[in-house]
Motif scaffolding. Structure first.
Motif, PDB file in Angstrom:
ATOM      1  N   SER A 169     108.201 -66.305  64.941  1.00  0.00           N
ATOM      2  CA  SER A 169     107.670 -64.943  64.838  1.00  0.00           C
ATOM      3  C   SER A 169     107.960 -64.329  63.478  1.00  0.00           C
ATOM      4  O   SER A 169     107.138 -63.585  62.932  1.00  0.00           O
ATOM      5  CB  SER A 169     108.239 -64.069  65.963  1.00  0.00           C
ATOM      6  N   VAL A 170     109.129 -64.642  62.905  1.00  0.00           N
ATOM      7  CA  VAL A 170     109.448 -64.144  61.560  1.00  0.00           C
ATOM      8  C   VAL A 170     108.483 -64.740  60.536  1.00  0.00           C
ATOM      9  O   VAL A 170     108.012 -64.047  59.622  1.00  0.00           O
ATOM     10  CB  VAL A 170     110.908 -64.468  61.203  1.00  0.00           C
ATOM     11  N   LEU A 171     108.170 -66.027  60.672  1.00  0.00           N
ATOM     12  CA  LEU A 171     107.214 -66.655  59.765  1.00  0.00           C
ATOM     13  C   LEU A 171     105.842 -66.005  59.877  1.00  0.00           C
ATOM     14  O   LEU A 171     105.158 -65.776  58.868  1.00  0.00           O
ATOM     15  CB  LEU A 171     107.114 -68.148  60.050  1.00  0.00           C
ATOM     16  N   TYR A 172     105.422 -65.688  61.098  1.00  0.00           N
ATOM     17  CA  TYR A 172     104.124 -65.043  61.277  1.00  0.00           C
ATOM     18  C   TYR A 172     104.135 -63.645  60.671  1.00  0.00           C
ATOM     19  O   TYR A 172     103.141 -63.210  60.069  1.00  0.00           O
ATOM     20  CB  TYR A 172     103.776 -64.978  62.760  1.00  0.00           C
ATOM     21  N   PHE A 173     105.254 -62.941  60.833  1.00  0.00           N
ATOM     22  CA  PHE A 173     105.388 -61.623  60.224  1.00  0.00           C
ATOM     23  C   PHE A 173     105.267 -61.719  58.705  1.00  0.00           C
ATOM     24  O   PHE A 173     104.578 -60.915  58.065  1.00  0.00           O
ATOM     25  CB  PHE A 173     106.722 -61.010  60.625  1.00  0.00           C
ATOM     26  N   ALA A 174     105.929 -62.715  58.119  1.00  0.00           N
ATOM     27  CA  ALA A 174     105.849 -62.902  56.668  1.00  0.00           C
ATOM     28  C   ALA A 174     104.417 -63.213  56.237  1.00  0.00           C
ATOM     29  O   ALA A 174     103.938 -62.703  55.212  1.00  0.00           O
ATOM     30  CB  ALA A 174     106.793 -64.030  56.242  1.00  0.00           C
ATOM     31  N   TRP A 175     103.714 -64.041  57.024  1.00  0.00           N
ATOM     32  CA  TRP A 175     102.311 -64.322  56.722  1.00  0.00           C
ATOM     33  C   TRP A 175     101.487 -63.040  56.753  1.00  0.00           C
ATOM     34  O   TRP A 175     100.649 -62.821  55.879  1.00  0.00           O
ATOM     35  CB  TRP A 175     101.741 -65.333  57.714  1.00  0.00           C
ATOM     36  N   SER A 176     101.720 -62.189  57.748  1.00  0.00           N
ATOM     37  CA  SER A 176     100.922 -60.964  57.867  1.00  0.00           C
ATOM     38  C   SER A 176     101.114 -60.064  56.650  1.00  0.00           C
ATOM     39  O   SER A 176     100.157 -59.457  56.161  1.00  0.00           O
ATOM     40  CB  SER A 176     101.282 -60.209  59.155  1.00  0.00           C
ATOM     41  N   LEU A 177     102.339 -59.979  56.149  1.00  0.00           N
ATOM     42  CA  LEU A 177     102.594 -59.178  54.958  1.00  0.00           C
ATOM     43  C   LEU A 177     101.911 -59.778  53.732  1.00  0.00           C
ATOM     44  O   LEU A 177     101.324 -59.050  52.915  1.00  0.00           O
ATOM     45  CB  LEU A 177     104.097 -59.069  54.709  1.00  0.00           C
ATOM     46  N   ALA A 178     101.990 -61.107  53.601  1.00  0.00           N
ATOM     47  CA  ALA A 178     101.355 -61.762  52.453  1.00  0.00           C
ATOM     48  C   ALA A 178      99.845 -61.582  52.488  1.00  0.00           C
ATOM     49  O   ALA A 178      99.211 -61.300  51.453  1.00  0.00           O
ATOM     50  CB  ALA A 178     101.720 -63.250  52.443  1.00  0.00           C
ATOM     51  N   ALA A 179      99.249 -61.740  53.669  1.00  0.00           N
ATOM     52  CA  ALA A 179      97.799 -61.568  53.802  1.00  0.00           C
ATOM     53  C   ALA A 179      97.389 -60.135  53.493  1.00  0.00           C
ATOM     54  O   ALA A 179      96.396 -59.886  52.794  1.00  0.00           O
ATOM     55  CB  ALA A 179      97.359 -61.958  55.217  1.00  0.00           C
ATOM     56  N   GLN A 180      98.156 -59.185  53.996  1.00  0.00           N
ATOM     57  CA  GLN A 180      97.855 -57.779  53.733  1.00  0.00           C
ATOM     58  C   GLN A 180      97.940 -57.464  52.248  1.00  0.00           C
ATOM     59  O   GLN A 180      97.074 -56.761  51.694  1.00  0.00           O
ATOM     60  CB  GLN A 180      98.809 -56.888  54.515  1.00  0.00           C
ATOM     61  N   MET A 181      98.960 -57.965  51.583  1.00  0.00           N
ATOM     62  CA  MET A 181      99.121 -57.708  50.153  1.00  0.00           C
ATOM     63  C   MET A 181      97.972 -58.321  49.350  1.00  0.00           C
ATOM     64  O   MET A 181      97.490 -57.717  48.381  1.00  0.00           O
ATOM     65  CB  MET A 181     100.467 -58.265  49.675  1.00  0.00           C
ATOM     66  N   TRP A 182      97.512 -59.493  49.769  1.00  0.00           N
ATOM     67  CA  TRP A 182      96.403 -60.136  49.076  1.00  0.00           C
ATOM     68  C   TRP A 182      95.134 -59.302  49.212  1.00  0.00           C
ATOM     69  O   TRP A 182      94.406 -59.076  48.234  1.00  0.00           O
ATOM     70  CB  TRP A 182      96.180 -61.540  49.619  1.00  0.00           C
ATOM     71  N   VAL A 183      94.848 -58.837  50.430  1.00  0.00           N
ATOM     72  CA  VAL A 183      93.659 -58.010  50.645  1.00  0.00           C
ATOM     73  C   VAL A 183      93.802 -56.676  49.922  1.00  0.00           C
ATOM     74  O   VAL A 183      92.838 -56.167  49.334  1.00  0.00           O
ATOM     75  CB  VAL A 183      93.407 -57.804  52.153  1.00  0.00           C
ATOM     76  N   MET A 184      95.002 -56.107  49.942  1.00  0.00           N
ATOM     77  CA  MET A 184      95.225 -54.840  49.245  1.00  0.00           C
ATOM     78  C   MET A 184      94.972 -54.985  47.745  1.00  0.00           C
ATOM     79  O   MET A 184      94.379 -54.093  47.116  1.00  0.00           O
ATOM     80  CB  MET A 184      96.654 -54.350  49.495  1.00  0.00           C
ATOM     81  N   HIS A 185      95.400 -56.095  47.161  1.00  0.00           N
ATOM     82  CA  HIS A 185      95.134 -56.334  45.737  1.00  0.00           C
ATOM     83  C   HIS A 185      93.635 -56.376  45.475  1.00  0.00           C
ATOM     84  O   HIS A 185      93.149 -55.810  44.480  1.00  0.00           O
ATOM     85  CB  HIS A 185      95.790 -57.646  45.311  1.00  0.00           C
ATOM     86  N   LYS A 186      92.892 -57.005  46.369  1.00  0.00           N
ATOM     87  CA  LYS A 186      91.440 -57.073  46.225  1.00  0.00           C
ATOM     88  C   LYS A 186      90.811 -55.674  46.343  1.00  0.00           C
ATOM     89  O   LYS A 186      89.925 -55.313  45.578  1.00  0.00           O
ATOM     90  CB  LYS A 186      90.868 -57.997  47.306  1.00  0.00           C
ATOM     91  N   VAL A 187      91.294 -54.891  47.301  1.00  0.00           N
ATOM     92  CA  VAL A 187      90.790 -53.527  47.487  1.00  0.00           C
ATOM     93  C   VAL A 187      91.087 -52.677  46.261  1.00  0.00           C
ATOM     94  O   VAL A 187      90.219 -51.925  45.782  1.00  0.00           O
ATOM     95  CB  VAL A 187      91.409 -52.893  48.752  1.00  0.00           C
ATOM     96  N   ASP A 188      92.291 -52.776  45.737  1.00  0.00           N
ATOM     97  CA  ASP A 188      92.665 -51.994  44.551  1.00  0.00           C
ATOM     98  C   ASP A 188      91.743 -52.301  43.374  1.00  0.00           C
ATOM     99  O   ASP A 188      91.304 -51.388  42.650  1.00  0.00           O
ATOM    100  CB  ASP A 188      94.111 -52.283  44.156  1.00  0.00           C
ATOM    101  N   ALA A 189      91.439 -53.586  43.194  1.00  0.00           N
ATOM    102  CA  ALA A 189      90.568 -53.970  42.081  1.00  0.00           C
ATOM    103  C   ALA A 189      89.159 -53.416  42.279  1.00  0.00           C
ATOM    104  O   ALA A 189      88.524 -52.925  41.326  1.00  0.00           O
ATOM    105  CB  ALA A 189      90.528 -55.492  41.956  1.00  0.00           C
TER     106      ALA A 189
END
Length: 346
Positions: A169-189
């Motif tokens: 579950s911790v690994l999945y949580f870490a994945w969710s944060l990484a995925a969110q940050m990647w999409v957020m970077h795309k949105v910011d651009a």
């Protein structure tokens, strides 16, 4: 997060820090402690009929990191006096009780609803939005670990199952944060290209997954909303943003409206306003998909050309077509033609 997730997370965290022979007792204690903070809904429901107050007061005092450690210490002190296990391993059991309680508000920060984590300091809820309220992939390992410890005799495998469930579950949580940050970077651009680099924005997980992300961008005249699918959309594909209008001008006419003030503090400005049947409706845009939002409240009534405060406000149900929404989510996850959301493209 949902009650099942909070229960099993509290249970496994408590069981993980006590001596091996105490694990089953700690499991049930952690399960009870993991659900305890949400019992504030009982007095809120019984003592008032204001739906805005019920929503905005929930996840405050009973979810505060400034309050719960003292509650944990009080429970630990009482149990140490009357329970042999706690007296036998007092330090371990303090951590078990503390983690069983504290996991609840921290889990609630994962979704877009938000938690007033440092009540009574400030008024800003913490809302990371990296997971939906219910996410089976996060909960399932914890649930399986909980069931194993609850029904299987304690053995050398118990610890491996428990730590393995928490680790997944911790690994999945870490994945969710990484995925969110990647999409957020795309949105910011993309927003920078549109000249909207200063616009408030949220990127939040959609129901039951962390592959499709909802994008919310606030504008003075409404909200831009869309979605990005990691599994279906090209990395360089722009996000289609649809505009939903908000009657911001009417809000200036009711600056002293109590419900409006509470909602504005609670949702940090992520809402739209519109008139419907002579009533002013406030819709929280963080939950749901345009034009069907989960939380809608009538807070004022137009009478002889003057807006009068509704006391108490009225919650307005706006239920989407579940079959249509499920189909939309499946298309965004696995492919196929995607229905165009209602609204106007900016």
């Amino acid at each position: 997060m949902d009650s099942v997730t909070q229960l099993v997370t509290g249970a496994l965290l408590a069981a993980a820090v006590v001596p091996a022979k105490h694990r089953r007792a700690a499991l049930w204690a952690g399960a009870a402690l993991g659900t305890l903070p949400d019992l504030d809904v009982l007095p809120l429901s019984l003592l008032n009929d204001d739906p805005v107050l019920k929503m905005t007061a929930h996840r405050s005092i009973t979810h505060s990191l400034l309050i719960l450690p003292w509650v944990a210490t009080l429970i630990w002190w009482w149990c140490k006096r009357s329970n042999g296990r706690v007296a036998e391993a007092p330090k371990a059991w303090w951590w078990a009780i503390f983690l069983g309680l504290i996991n609840h508000p921290l889990l609630d920060c994962f979704n877009a609803y938000g938690t007033w984590l440092f009540w009574p300091l400030g008024e800003e809820a913490i809302m990371w939005g990296n997971m939906f309220v219910i996410d089976p992939l996060f909960t399932l390992p914890l649930l399986l670990g909980f069931v194993w410890i609850a029904i299987k005799p304690l053995s050398r495998y118990t610890g491996k199952v428990m730590y393995g469930a928490i680790g997944l579950s911790v690994l999945y949580f870490a994945w969710s944060l990484a995925a969110q940050m990647w999409v957020m970077h795309k949105v910011d651009a993309q927003l920078a290209e549109l000249g909207l680099e200063d616009a408030p924005r949220l990127v939040t997980a959609t129901p039951f997954n962390t592959l499709v992300w909802q994008v919310i961008v606030m504008q003075p005249d409404g909200v831009l909303s869309g979605s990005y699918s990691i599994s279906q959309d090209a990395a360089d594909a722009p996000i289609a943003l649809q505009h939903t209008a908000s009657d911001a001008a009417v809000l200036t006419k009711i600056p002293d409206n109590v419900a409006l003030q509470r909602l504005r503090r609670f949702n940090q400005g992520y809402f739209i306003a519109h008139e419907q049947d002579g009533q002013l409706i406030i819709s929280d845009v963080r939950m749901g998909r345009a034009p069907h939002y989960t939380f809608n409240f009538a807070i004022a009534r137009l009478h002889n050309g003057v807006w009068q405060e509704l006391s108490p406000p009225v919650q307005i149900q706006d239920r989407p077509d579940v079959k249509k929404e499920w189909g939309y989510l499946q298309q965004r996850l696995w492919g196929g033609s995607v229905p165009v959301p209602e609204g106007n493209t900016p």
